[in-house]
Design an enzyme around this catalytic site. Structure first.
Site, PDB file in Angstrom:
ATOM      1  CD  GLU A  17      -3.008   0.516   2.410  1.00 45.37           C
ATOM      2  OE1 GLU A  17      -3.104   1.492   3.174  1.00 45.37           O
ATOM      3  OE2 GLU A  17      -3.529  -0.583   2.637  1.00 45.37           O
ATOM      4  CG  ASP A  62      -2.988   9.381   7.267  1.00 41.83           C
ATOM      5  OD1 ASP A  62      -3.174   8.173   7.425  1.00 41.83           O
ATOM      6  OD2 ASP A  62      -3.073   9.950   6.169  1.00 41.83           O
ATOM      7  CE1 TYR A  79      -7.688  -0.242   6.885  1.00 37.51           C
ATOM      8  CE2 TYR A  79      -6.435   0.145   4.883  1.00 37.51           C
ATOM      9  CZ  TYR A  79      -6.531   0.173   6.258  1.00 37.51           C
ATOM     10  OH  TYR A  79      -5.466   0.612   6.999  1.00 37.51           O
TER      11      TYR A  79
END
Length: 270
Positions: free
Chosen positions: A45, A56, A171
């Site tokens: 990834e 993030d 995911y």
């Protein structure tokens, strides 16, 4: 069979390893990707650095800053991807990032360039499934998987929307919040994976907060894939251009743990 499908068809769950492209420099990234493969990662990834990576945590935010400070461009990332594909024709490569770098020059142009670079899938963090038209049709037309995210707050009413048009794998973001800051609870992962697998035939990979071989093994007992990112990015931050060796050694511990977890289940007939 696509490269992603082949990765998830192996006897053990897929180990999915994330690094930020261009961290610490674009020139250093290919060697780091080699280290991921050497260590036993099944899917790579590759993060596309962005000025406002809202999903993030501090480690990947810092990696974005280092990468952008080194002058990394989308063209650099695609060149890195193309070089990786030439060296590794069978290892799946997924781009993960935010909408602006992907669609500012047009979704069709981005999808075509990603296809030319040998990219297998794209995760766009900030395009919700309700706005799939912004990127999804272009990816699907290029034969690139549009990989979707599910979270602990994705309820039964919204899950069908998340799954519509999704491909490659699903995911599952195991914690609410940003990457690398919280530790997932295994009981909640077990329940969530069971619920998601009942709703889709796509492989279910679990990420966010997985750092140790022990955690990876626990997740591997229930999920089709285990995603590790922030811990790898931290190794790159500590070692800079000298990170390939430590990265490969760390990935090897994760790969062994993931493979061992599924083997244990097979032995006990679970």
């Amino acid at each position: 069979m696509t490269r992603l499908a082949a990765a998830f068809a192996k006897p053990s769950p897929a180990l999915i390893a994330f690094v930020t492209a261009g961290d610490p420099t674009p020139a250093a990234t290919p060697a780091i990707l080699e280290a991921l493969v050497e260590g036993g990662a099944d899917v790579i990834e590759l993060g596309m650095p962005f000025t406002d990576p809202m999903a993030d945590g501090p480690a990947i935010q810092a990696a974005n800053i280092r990468s952008l400070g080194a002058g990394t461009t989308t063209a650099d990332i695609l060149a890195i991807a193309k070089g990786f594909r030439a060296r590794h024709p069978d290892v799946p490569l997924v781009l993960m990032g935010y909408a602006n770098p992907m669609i500012r020059r047009g979704a069709d142009r981005f999808a075509a360039a990603a296809k030319d670079a040998g990219v297998d899938g794209v995760i766009c963090v900030d395009i919700p499934p309700e706005e799939d038209d912004a990127l999804g049709p272009a990816l699907r037309a290029a034969g690139i998987a549009a990989i979707r995210l599910a979270t602990p707050t994705t309820d039964a009413a919204r899950l069908p929307t998340v799954l519509t048009g999704a491909s490659g794998f699903l995911y599952y973001v195991s914690v609410a919040g940003i990457t690398g800051k919280q530790q997932p609870q295994q009981d909640s992962i077990d329940a969530a994976v069971a619920r998601l697998k009942a709703a889709t035939e796509l492989p279910v990979a679990v990420g966010f907060g997985i750092r140790t071989p022990e955690q990876a093994a626990q997740v591997a007992r229930v999920a089709d894939g285990v995603v590790v990112g922030s811990a790898i990015v931290e190794i790159v931050a500590r070692h800079g251009v000298g990170s390939p060796g430590p990265v490969a050694a760390y990935i090897r511990t994760l790969a062994d743990a993931v493979a061992g977890a599924r083997q244990t289940l097979m032995e006990i007939g679970a």
